[in-house]
Design an enzyme around this catalytic site. Structure first.
Site, PDB file in Angstrom:
ATOM      1  N   HIS A  16     -10.660   1.439  -1.751  1.00  0.00           N
ATOM      2  CA  HIS A  16     -10.049   2.690  -1.291  1.00  0.00           C
ATOM      3  C   HIS A  16     -10.838   3.883  -1.806  1.00  0.00           C
ATOM      4  O   HIS A  16     -10.901   4.130  -3.002  1.00  0.00           O
ATOM      5  CB  HIS A  16      -8.599   2.769  -1.770  1.00  0.00           C
ATOM      6  N   HIS A  44       0.832  -1.205   0.000  1.00  0.00           N
ATOM      7  CA  HIS A  44       0.000   0.000   0.000  1.00  0.00           C
ATOM      8  C   HIS A  44       0.865   1.254   0.000  1.00  0.00           C
ATOM      9  O   HIS A  44       1.140   1.839   1.045  1.00  0.00           O
ATOM     10  CB  HIS A  44      -0.917  -0.038   1.227  1.00  0.00           C
ATOM     11  N   GLU A  75       1.081   2.646   3.657  1.00  0.00           N
ATOM     12  CA  GLU A  75       0.328   3.810   3.159  1.00  0.00           C
ATOM     13  C   GLU A  75       1.246   5.026   3.027  1.00  0.00           C
ATOM     14  O   GLU A  75       0.794   6.160   3.084  1.00  0.00           O
ATOM     15  CB  GLU A  75      -0.832   4.113   4.127  1.00  0.00           C
ATOM     16  N   HIS A 134      -5.826   0.253   5.731  1.00  0.00           N
ATOM     17  CA  HIS A 134      -5.882   0.900   7.043  1.00  0.00           C
ATOM     18  C   HIS A 134      -6.276  -0.113   8.108  1.00  0.00           C
ATOM     19  O   HIS A 134      -7.146   0.148   8.953  1.00  0.00           O
ATOM     20  CB  HIS A 134      -6.840   2.096   7.023  1.00  0.00           C
TER      21      HIS A 134
END
Lengths: 343, 343
Positions: free
Chosen positions: A176, A6, A282, A221
């Site tokens: 997402h 990610h 992320e 997440h």
């Protein structure tokens, strides 16, 4: 090796974002957008070597599954034509990053979604990215309205034309959302997490994976609120007469490790089976600062995972093997690489 | 003593729900709703003794802060008149439960919210419930649209007329949405949790508690996704140039313990200060079943809290003292009670 599932290209050259602004202005005034600017390899290198690549090196991450900036997808803006043009240049830019650093990145595309437009219209861009650009997955926005949730749930048959192609191409989707226009939500502070939780509950409620056994979703997440409320979701499955999560969802749904403190990672690994966890950070993304309590970056998720002192087999799964299994085209690409001869 | 800050009257007599249906039918056809039915004390006793009261006794809970069924508030339905009438009968029914079992329950009201109607119109019902019914708090719905999020954020000045009265009356609000009409969301599986996360992020972003230092919110369901992502929220506060959470939010915001498994409760108590935690179970509510893994009810949250083996002072805070501090009218009511003489 360590694969980060990610990563977003949040540091793209300014000319890229400027073109988006010009495209948006042109849409508002009904004019033709200008031609996409020429961006040199040097600009791309400069945009990435001091940020994403530096951080990957510092954290010992070997490869990032890399996609366009999620908050920049902006599916709520404009119309189908706007979204197609923007998605193409965003995905092309990812392909250039991959071409410059083939050992460090592999591509995942954004889709040209637009509220009310059938998802079948986004399939051509997915096919292009997989066939021509060598991408291994996609980001799927369950709420292209930008925080008003006007599309049907992900389990609605209107999404099936996309799922059929995902299964055919053997590519997973990370669920997402993008930036919000609804002032109730903060993109990275609530909308992203809410979408993760929402998607999981939708999948729990329906039999989507009976219809599409080969369909795979990564919920980013750390799964939003889901692992923290694991008992609630197990209890709801029971109360709603649904099969246990292991049977109905967890063969097809995976979580990343984008949870930015040790207790959260501890919980994630305590409640979710190791086979369902993919290392992710992320970055460079939602939270860029250093935690004054630890002296380390909040999003240096490798530290939290390493601190778990997992058995070697589990460690290999979360850092590499699960990503290869969920993204078979990544696995194929890695296998096809020439083996390096050590000096 | 053990105070449960989060109980809903989900087992109200059938005549109560039937009247709601009649009210809704009348609204649809433009007729006058029928008179609210006579409900006997015996019906109320029967509705509660075998469920809420039995479970409280089994779990050793002494007192429940009790409010109307949250999913039944249905603020999205009808208009202001509909919501006022429905709220009044719901709150009156809670008052009757409290009158029948004054040692076991104390009331919290639902508000007659309606999308687009100024919140000042809901203030009269709050005043009535506090002054005439002896209620100690309220449930505040941040999304009366039922899942489309069309109201402004809780930090918007349009909410201030309510906050002024909350401060004047010294009553806290539990931030609690109701059922959804948006098919993307499942009420208890995603909408509730999303609203908790959303509200916390709104409060993090603004200076509401500088304007209203005496304002207090309880965020239910263990704070939605917030404690699991505590690092993310600390990092976002830092990134947004906001004060640390302790300074900006945690003097005025509290979480309940409605998290239905041990690892979730462990995390909640690890990351959130004990002064910000109020024991709650949300029963009889969202998840009513028995966890096959433990043999106990999912929502028997006392088991998880007890298993923490907190120091006695902390245990007293989460079970009693924090609730008395956050709900001062509860504290006053308990102090005014005649002391029982033991036989």
């Amino acid at each position: 090796m360590i694969i980060d599932c990610h990563g977003h290209y949040t540091t793209a050259p300014a000319a890229h974002a400027s073109w988006r602004e010009a495209q948006q202005s042109a849409f508002r005034t009904g004019e033709r957008p200008p031609a996409y600017p020429r961006i040199s390899d040097a600009e791309i290198q400069e945009s990435i070597e001091g940020s994403q690549l530096r951080l990957m090196a510092e954290r010992g991450v070997d490869l990032t599954i890399f996609s366009p900036r999620a908050s920049g997808m902006g599916h709520d803006f404009g119309d189908e034509t706007t979204s197609i043009a923007w998605s193409q240049v965003c995905n092309d830019l990812i392909a250039r990053v991959v071409a410059l650093y083939p050992d460090k990145f592999i591509g995942v595309c954004q889709l040209p979604q637009s509220p009310g437009v059938p998802i079948s219209h986004a399939v051509a861009e997915l096919r292009r990215c997989v066939a021509e650009l060598g991408f291994v997955g996609l980001n799927l926005n369950p709420d292209p309205s930008g925080g008003y949730w006007t599309s049907p749930p992900l389990t609605d048959p209107s999404w099936f034309p996309l799922y059929e192609v995902m299964v055919e191409l053997d590519v997973p989707a990370m669920v997402h959302v993008s930036a919000v226009t609804n002032p109730n939500f903060h993109a990275t502070g609530s909308h992203y997490l809410n979408a993760d939780t929402t998607a999981f509950m939708q999948l729990l409620q329906a039999d989507l994976f009976t219809t599409f056994p080969g369909l795979r979703f990564v919920i980013p997440h750390g799964g939003g609120a889901v692992p923290y409320h694991w008992g609630r979701f197990r209890g709801l499955a029971d109360m709603l007469g649904r099969p246990p999560l292991e049977e109905s969802v967890l063969g097809n749904v995976f979580f990343d490790t984008c949870v930015y403190h040790q207790p959260g990672i501890d919980l994630l690994f305590e409640v979710v089976d190791i086979d369902n966890l993919l290392f992710g950070s992320e970055m460079v993304g939602a939270v860029r600062g250093i935690d004054a309590r630890t002296g380390h970056y909040f999003d240096d998720t490798r530290r939290y995972v390493d601190a778990l002192r997992l058995p070697e087999a589990d460690r290999a799964k979360v850092y590499e093997a699960n990503a290869r299994r969920v993204y078979p085209r990544l696995d194929a690409a890695l296998r096809a690489r020439p083996r390096r001869v050590l000096p």
